[in-house]
Design an enzyme around this catalytic site. Structure first.
Site, PDB file in Angstrom:
ATOM      1  N   PHE A 138       0.881  -1.177   0.000  1.00 11.83           N
ATOM      2  CA  PHE A 138       0.000   0.000   0.000  1.00 11.83           C
ATOM      3  C   PHE A 138       0.910   1.216   0.000  1.00 11.83           C
ATOM      4  O   PHE A 138       1.765   1.353   0.882  1.00 11.83           O
ATOM      5  CB  PHE A 138      -0.871   0.059   1.260  1.00 11.83           C
ATOM      6  CG  PHE A 138      -1.647   1.365   1.392  1.00 11.83           C
ATOM      7  CD1 PHE A 138      -3.001   1.408   1.112  1.00 11.83           C
ATOM      8  CD2 PHE A 138      -1.014   2.548   1.780  1.00 11.83           C
ATOM      9  CE1 PHE A 138      -3.711   2.602   1.219  1.00 11.83           C
ATOM     10  CE2 PHE A 138      -1.710   3.747   1.878  1.00 11.83           C
ATOM     11  CZ  PHE A 138      -3.061   3.775   1.596  1.00 11.83           C
ATOM     12  N   GLU A 139       0.704   2.078  -0.968  1.00  2.00           N
ATOM     13  CA  GLU A 139       1.429   3.361  -0.976  1.00  2.00           C
ATOM     14  C   GLU A 139       0.567   4.365  -1.682  1.00  2.00           C
ATOM     15  O   GLU A 139      -0.092   4.025  -2.685  1.00  2.00           O
ATOM     16  CB  GLU A 139       2.724   3.271  -1.816  1.00  2.00           C
ATOM     17  CG  GLU A 139       3.886   2.595  -1.185  1.00  2.00           C
ATOM     18  CD  GLU A 139       5.095   2.513  -2.125  1.00  2.00           C
ATOM     19  OE1 GLU A 139       4.929   2.509  -3.360  1.00  2.00           O
ATOM     20  OE2 GLU A 139       6.204   2.447  -1.601  1.00  2.00           O
ATOM     21  N   ILE A 140       0.549   5.592  -1.169  1.00  2.00           N
ATOM     22  CA  ILE A 140       0.027   6.715  -1.947  1.00  2.00           C
ATOM     23  C   ILE A 140       1.195   7.691  -1.994  1.00  2.00           C
ATOM     24  O   ILE A 140       1.718   8.077  -0.944  1.00  2.00           O
ATOM     25  CB  ILE A 140      -1.205   7.362  -1.285  1.00  2.00           C
ATOM     26  CG1 ILE A 140      -2.319   6.325  -1.124  1.00  2.00           C
ATOM     27  CG2 ILE A 140      -1.698   8.554  -2.124  1.00  2.00           C
ATOM     28  CD1 ILE A 140      -3.578   6.851  -0.451  1.00  2.00           C
ATOM     29  N   HIS A 181      12.131   2.001  -0.983  1.00  2.00           N
ATOM     30  CA  HIS A 181      11.310   3.228  -0.964  1.00  2.00           C
ATOM     31  C   HIS A 181      11.407   3.913   0.403  1.00  2.00           C
ATOM     32  O   HIS A 181      11.471   5.140   0.496  1.00  2.00           O
ATOM     33  CB  HIS A 181       9.832   2.906  -1.218  1.00  2.00           C
ATOM     34  CG  HIS A 181       9.531   2.520  -2.635  1.00  2.00           C
ATOM     35  ND1 HIS A 181       8.258   2.259  -3.074  1.00  2.00           N
ATOM     36  CD2 HIS A 181      10.320   2.365  -3.713  1.00  2.00           C
ATOM     37  CE1 HIS A 181       8.290   1.957  -4.361  1.00  2.00           C
ATOM     38  NE2 HIS A 181       9.530   2.003  -4.768  1.00  2.00           N
TER      39      HIS A 181
END
Ligand SMILES: Nc1nc2c(ncn2[C@@H]2O[C@H](COP(=O)(O)OP(=O)(O)OP(=O)(O)O)[C@@H](O)[C@H]2O)c(=O)[nH]1
Ligand SMILES: [Mg+2]
Length: 418
Positions: A304-306, A341
């Site tokens: 999950f990443e925004i 990341h």
């Protein structure tokens, strides 16, 4: 006669003057609205407008500047018009230049169908953002048909260029094969997989520069088989843009050290070679307990990443990825895109450019983020069991994130520590 025409002339002059004043007033209002960018806080001025007014409003084109106060976006149930967004068909207000993105195989079709259905039900049916699908092989007709039928925005399907899903020429293939055999022996998860390594390298260094992604500024990564348990009421993309956030997460944890034994050595080399890329007021303390000497293995879970695509496409991030790629740990170890990341975000973003979305509930097996706070869960119509919330358990790094940010932990967190 002369007196009559003077009066007439005076009347005309007065009328012209009045028109000029009116024109100037309307123009200055228009300019005020144009001068606001997307950077002003979103909660301002959301008092008056009724829900039907909101929905009848003309929305600005994607990328067009707007005044956030003209498009109120309730962020909490206490803000006016909270219910209007929940029940009306389409959420009012501007849309960001943003997309969902999924890397998947054709065989993932039903698992991703399940993920999409949840994203749509909980959020996107009211916002209609696009969805980009990427694959190392062409997507088949079934995958495209099923996913397009479920996404309320535009879908597009891309194949990954060969050089982004294969061994770079500087990698010693025999050495990489020996590592895989050894990791298989030691039962390290995905330790013997070649495709998993290509996946991690692609997610670390390439997805954001695929041609289908180039026109977007923000992404929300979605994997097959995940769960969303609560309504996502406001637009998280807009929240990111207006609050100048570059990276958003929901779950964090410690990485298996066997998969990244030398990642921190490479990171230290990067810090030495590119000191100008490391920003002040960063989140190094999330990553290290001794000022950067060693890595504490904390990372944001990247399934999950925004996030901001422009940040990932920046010289700073690309220099980091290139250095890691040259060092070869994607193949000689099993570096995951999550620690890559996270380390990049920890060094190259100011800590307040990183955001924890407490109000987005999420599960990727085996971990769940279920929002802390009963009122919030009820307001968001959550169906997760708060006992499953991973945030405050010993293997999560979210508590550390709260500490370095100086944030107060949400009420009730003590009851979820084991
Ligand atoms: N096209 C393609 N996508 C892949 C491949 N391997 C993994 N993916 C996708 O990459 C993402 C991450 O892979 P996952 O297998 O979910 O990896 P993970 O989340 O670490 O592990 P689990 O979900 O626990 O299996 C998912 O969106 C997968 O669909 C592959 O070989 N080809
Ligand atoms: Mg997964």
């Amino acid at each position: 006669m002369i007196a009559g025409s003077t009066r007439y002339l005076r009347f005309i002059l007065f009328a012209v003057f009045a028109c000029l004043v009116l024109y100037l007033i309307t123009q200055s209002k228009y300019n005020d609205a144009q001068e606001f960018g997307t950077g002003a806080p979103s909660q301002a001025g959301n008092t008056a407008a009724s829900s039907s007014n909101l929905n009848n409003q003309k929305r600005p084109a994607v990328g067009e500047a707007y005044n956030p106060a003209d498009y109120p976006m309730p962020l909490t149930p206490n803000d006016p018009n909270w219910d209007s967004i929940l029940f009306d068909g389409r959420a009012p207000g501007p849309r960001m230049n943003a997309t969902f993105v999924t890397l998947a195989r054709n065989s993932d079709v039903w698992d991703i169908a399940h993920s999409i259905r949840q994203v749509e039900d909980r959020f996107n049916r009211r916002y209609n953002y696009d969805w980009v699908f990427l694959n190392d092989k062409p997507f088949d007709a079934t995958f495209k048909k099923i996913t397009t039928s479920l996404v309320s925005g535009k879908t597009s399907y891309g194949v990954i260029p060969k050089e982004q899903w294969s061994f770079p020429e500087w990698i010693d293939q025999d050495k990489a094969a020996k590592v895989r055999a050894d990791m298989k022996e030691r039962k390290i998860i995905y330790g013997d997989s070649v495709s998993y390594r290509h996946m991690c390298r692609f997610e670390s260094g390439f997805f954001f520069r695929h041609p289908l992604m180039l026109n977007y500024e923000y992404y929300w990564r979605v994997e097959p088989g995940i769960q969303f348990y609560c309504d996502v009421h406001y637009d998280p993309f807009r929240f990111m843009a207006e609050n100048k956030k570059k990276y958003g997460f929901v779950l964090s944890l410690y990485e298996y050290i066997e998969t990244i034994p030398t990642l921190w050595e490479s990171t230290k080399k990067f810090i030495k070679n590119f000191p100008e890329h490391v920003v002040e007021d960063n989140a190094m303390d999330f990553l290290s307990d001794d000022g950067g000497e060693t890595y504490n293995k904390c990372h944001f879970w990247s399934n999950f990443e925004i996030g901001s695509l422009n940040w990932l496409r920046s010289r700073q991030y690309l220099d980091f990825f290139d250095l890691l790629d040259q060092d070869g740990g994607f193949f000689y170890e099993r570096w995951g895109d999550a620690p890559v990341h996270s380390i990049a975000a920890g060094l190259m973003l100011k800590k307040d450019e990183i955001h924890f979305f407490n109000d987005i509930s999420y599960k990727h097996t085996p971990f769940t983020h279920c929002p802390t706070g009963e009122k919030l869960r009820l307001d968001l119509k959550c169906s997760c069991n708060p006992k499953d919330n991973f945030d405050w358990k010993g293997y999560s790094c979210t508590s550390r994130y709260f500490d370095i940010m100086g944030l107060e932990k949400p009420e009730g967190y003590e009851n979820q520590q084991d």
